[in-house]
Motif scaffolding. Structure first.
Motif, mmCIF file in Angstrom:
data_model
loop_
_atom_site.group_PDB
_atom_site.id
_atom_site.type_symbol
_atom_site.label_atom_id
_atom_site.label_comp_id
_atom_site.label_asym_id
_atom_site.label_seq_id
_atom_site.Cartn_x
_atom_site.Cartn_y
_atom_site.Cartn_z
ATOM 1 N N LEU A 185 99.015 39.598 27.113
ATOM 2 C CA LEU A 185 98.693 38.209 27.450
ATOM 3 C C LEU A 185 97.938 38.122 28.772
ATOM 4 O O LEU A 185 97.016 37.329 28.929
ATOM 5 C CB LEU A 185 99.977 37.369 27.512
ATOM 6 C CG LEU A 185 100.608 37.054 26.158
ATOM 7 C CD1 LEU A 185 102.023 36.511 26.334
ATOM 8 C CD2 LEU A 185 99.757 36.037 25.400
ATOM 9 N N TRP A 186 98.311 38.971 29.716
ATOM 10 C CA TRP A 186 97.646 38.988 31.031
ATOM 11 C C TRP A 186 96.171 39.342 30.854
ATOM 12 O O TRP A 186 95.281 38.749 31.468
ATOM 13 C CB TRP A 186 98.341 40.006 31.934
ATOM 14 C CG TRP A 186 97.622 40.322 33.204
ATOM 15 C CD1 TRP A 186 97.355 39.452 34.221
ATOM 16 C CD2 TRP A 186 97.091 41.593 33.590
ATOM 17 N NE1 TRP A 186 96.698 40.100 35.232
ATOM 18 C CE2 TRP A 186 96.509 41.424 34.866
ATOM 19 C CE3 TRP A 186 97.056 42.863 33.002
ATOM 20 C CZ2 TRP A 186 95.905 42.463 35.562
ATOM 21 C CZ3 TRP A 186 96.461 43.891 33.686
ATOM 22 C CH2 TRP A 186 95.882 43.682 34.953
ATOM 23 N N GLN A 187 95.927 40.328 29.979
ATOM 24 C CA GLN A 187 94.545 40.760 29.768
ATOM 25 C C GLN A 187 93.736 39.711 29.004
ATOM 26 O O GLN A 187 92.594 39.442 29.319
ATOM 27 C CB GLN A 187 94.522 42.091 29.022
ATOM 28 C CG GLN A 187 94.993 43.222 29.927
ATOM 29 C CD GLN A 187 95.144 44.547 29.205
ATOM 30 O OE1 GLN A 187 95.506 44.578 28.032
ATOM 31 N NE2 GLN A 187 94.889 45.629 29.907
ATOM 32 N N GLN A 188 94.369 39.095 28.003
ATOM 33 C CA GLN A 188 93.651 38.104 27.203
ATOM 34 C C GLN A 188 93.361 36.834 27.995
ATOM 35 O O GLN A 188 92.313 36.221 27.847
ATOM 36 C CB GLN A 188 94.484 37.723 25.975
ATOM 37 C CG GLN A 188 94.434 38.760 24.867
ATOM 38 C CD GLN A 188 95.430 38.415 23.770
ATOM 39 O OE1 GLN A 188 96.161 37.431 23.857
ATOM 40 N NE2 GLN A 188 95.453 39.245 22.734
ATOM 41 N N ARG A 189 94.313 36.399 28.795
ATOM 42 C CA ARG A 189 94.216 35.087 29.415
ATOM 43 C C ARG A 189 93.672 35.118 30.832
ATOM 44 O O ARG A 189 93.549 34.083 31.475
ATOM 45 C CB ARG A 189 95.603 34.433 29.415
ATOM 46 C CG ARG A 189 96.082 34.079 28.017
ATOM 47 C CD ARG A 189 96.696 32.734 28.041
ATOM 48 N NE ARG A 189 97.050 32.261 26.710
ATOM 49 C CZ ARG A 189 97.536 31.060 26.481
ATOM 50 N NH1 ARG A 189 97.752 30.233 27.481
ATOM 51 N NH2 ARG A 189 97.820 30.675 25.266
#
Lengths: 258, 265
Positions: A185-189
């Motif tokens: 999620l950190w990478q996507q968002r």
């Protein structure tokens, strides 16, 4: 898939900068003394330390939930009203179902249910809880409750996500799974994350940067960049460089406590 | 038959069986020792008394129930409203709470004569007495409940910029619901007691009288069987009030609160 470090790491502008933070509780305990900390946009910063080193207090100061005794905090304008917080306990409203719990931040911002249904569905899907919208917290396992708590934090699409030992009470398998989900999620968002933990392995697995804190009074002992390669999946946990990195980190943590 | 059914069956059947046993023993003792009916009437005489004066007793029961219901509802509304005010203003709470306690610990029977002098109307006097005893559990329990909100949830609300009203409406009120309902359940029983006690003190006659006065009246005339009949109605009323409030409470909390969940299997 990226084989090199996350491109956003260390390239971002300063999001928060703390200088000389001191916090004394009413009973005279010095929780933090002389803490300097710089958080860059896009970083996954772990604050690693033993119990009682003031790391949770530091997180609450950053969230604006606790005033400081002395020192200064500068934060970027974009942070205004754009912070998500996940506590050590799931901290859900027991009388409300999953959907209503995730809706809470938007409800407090006076957003109508109909207008944000899509966002709530997305947040629930991203933590893998589709089909559980109508379930009440008591009907969920510890890991699922934590997922609701994470969905609630990401539904507002915050610039900064603060995590206060969110997985400490979970079993190892659930914790590993949630670690991977948070990393994805950190990478996507393109979030900035500050993650408080006492686990060497967890911080090594997740972070782009690690701040080691020591107790009595709480202070920053060392700052360690975490340059383990991406993508980080289950295979990293058994890799020799991971073990090597964790050994070094453990040593620093031990030095911090003695 | 599975165990769940057996459990439910026993829950209803066991008390009924116990009651029947008690009545038989009672009848046996009265007959065996030839106890005078004005000391202890046999169950049969009580049933007869219910038959002959049942209609007028029911009218009195209705009067007592009316007082109890009005006292309970107004105590609930006013008690909850004051508890909310207390939660909004600490200074109001610390200045008024001691007086609420004083009102509670002073035996109602000792204030009743004063209230009767002031109220100048039996119905109103009885109502005020019932209200006073029903009021405190609601204010005490609701105040406690409103203060019991999870600290981290309060922090979360503040983080998302919640207003004082949002914290009250979305967090404190739902948190307080279980203890508020406990207060209402206690007050239901107390309102009935308050109504009866006040009526004993008021001792009003005439057309509009409650069950308590009918008990006194029957006592003066040594119509013990009628006393028993009135007592029976009174305790049935109390049981009905308790179970209906308990049912409402369970229904409101059914999906989320531990107290309302079925036992673990």
């Amino acid at each position: 898939m990226r084989a090199t470090p996350h491109p956003m790491v260390a390239t971002g502008r300063s999001l928060i900068s703390l200088t000389g933070i001191r916090k004394v509780f009413r009973n005279g305990t010095v929780a933090l003394d002389g803490v300097d900390l710089e958080v860059k946009r896009g970083a996954f910063l772990s604050i690693l330390g033993p119990s009682g080193c003031g790391k949770s207090t530091l997180l609450r100061i950053i969230a604006g939930l606790t005033p400081v005794t002395a020192g200064a905090m500068e934060s970027a304008e974009e942070l205004e009203g754009s912070i998500g917080f996940v506590f050590q306990e799931p901290t859900l409203m027991p009388w409300a179902n999953v959907w209503e719990n995730v809706y809470l931040p938007l409800r407090l911002a006076h957003r109508a249910r109909g207008d944000v249904a899509e966002r709530i569905a997305t947040a629930i899907r991203e933590v893998g809880l589709e089909g559980f919208e109508g379930a009440f917290p008591r009907e969920l396992s510890g890991g699922m409750k934590m997922r609701v708590s994470i969905a609630r934090a990401l539904v507002t699409d915050p610039v900064l996500l603060l995590l206060d030992e969110p997985f400490a009470a979970l079993d190892e398998i659930t914790r590993f799974k949630l670690n991977e989900d948070i990393l994805r999620l950190w990478q996507q968002r393109h979030w900035t994350v500050i993650f408080v933990t006492h686990s060497v392995f967890e911080s090594a697995f997740l972070s782009s940067e690690i701040v080691v804190m020591g107790p009595r009074p709480g202070r920053v002992v060392s700052e360690v960049p975490d340059d383990l390669p991406y993508p980080r999946g289950p295979q990293l946990r058994t890799a020799p460089e991971y073990a090597e990195f964790c050994r070094g980190l453990s040593r620093r943590l031990l030095e911090a406590t003695t | 038959m599975n165990t769940a059914w057996a459990g439910r069956f026993a829950r209803i059947l066991a008390p009924i069986l116990m009651g029947a046993l008690f009545v038989v023993a009672w009848d046996g003792i009265v007959n065996y020792f030839e106890i005078k009916p004005y000391i202890l009437p046999s169950p049969l005489l009580v049933v007869k008394a219910l038959e002959t004066s049942g209609g007028s007793l029911l009218v009195s029961l209705w009067y007592t129930l009316k007082v109890t219901a009005v006292a309970l509802v107004s105590a609930t509304v006013i008690g909850a409203a004051i508890a909310v005010l207390f939660s909004l203003s600490r200074i109001l709470e610390i200045s008024l709470y001691p007086y609420a306690i004083a009102l509670q610990v002073t035996p109602i029977i000792s204030i009743a004569p004063l209230i009767i002098i002031w109220a100048n109307d039996a119905y109103l006097a009885v109502l005020i007495c019932a209200w006073i005893v029903a009021f405190f559990p609601i204010i005490a329990n609701t105040t406690l409940g409103l203060k019991s909100a999870d600290r981290n949830l309060v922090a979360l609300f503040r983080l998302y910029g919640a207003s004082r009203w949002q914290i009250l409406a979305y967090l404190q009120v739902p948190t307080a619901l279980p203890s508020f309902l406990t207060g209402v359940r206690i007050s239901g029983g107390l309102a009935l007691i308050g109504a009866v006690v006040a009526e004993f003190v008021a001792g009003t006659g005439g057309t509009e009288t409650g069950l308590a006065y009918r008990i006194l009246e029957a006592g003066y005339r040594l119509e013990t069987a009628r006393m028993f009949a009135a007592l029976l109605l009174l305790s049935l009323a109390g049981i009905t009030i308790y179970f209906s409030l308990d049912g409402i409470s369970r229904w409101l909390l059914s999906r989320w609160h531990e107290s309302a969940l079925p036992p673990e299997e």
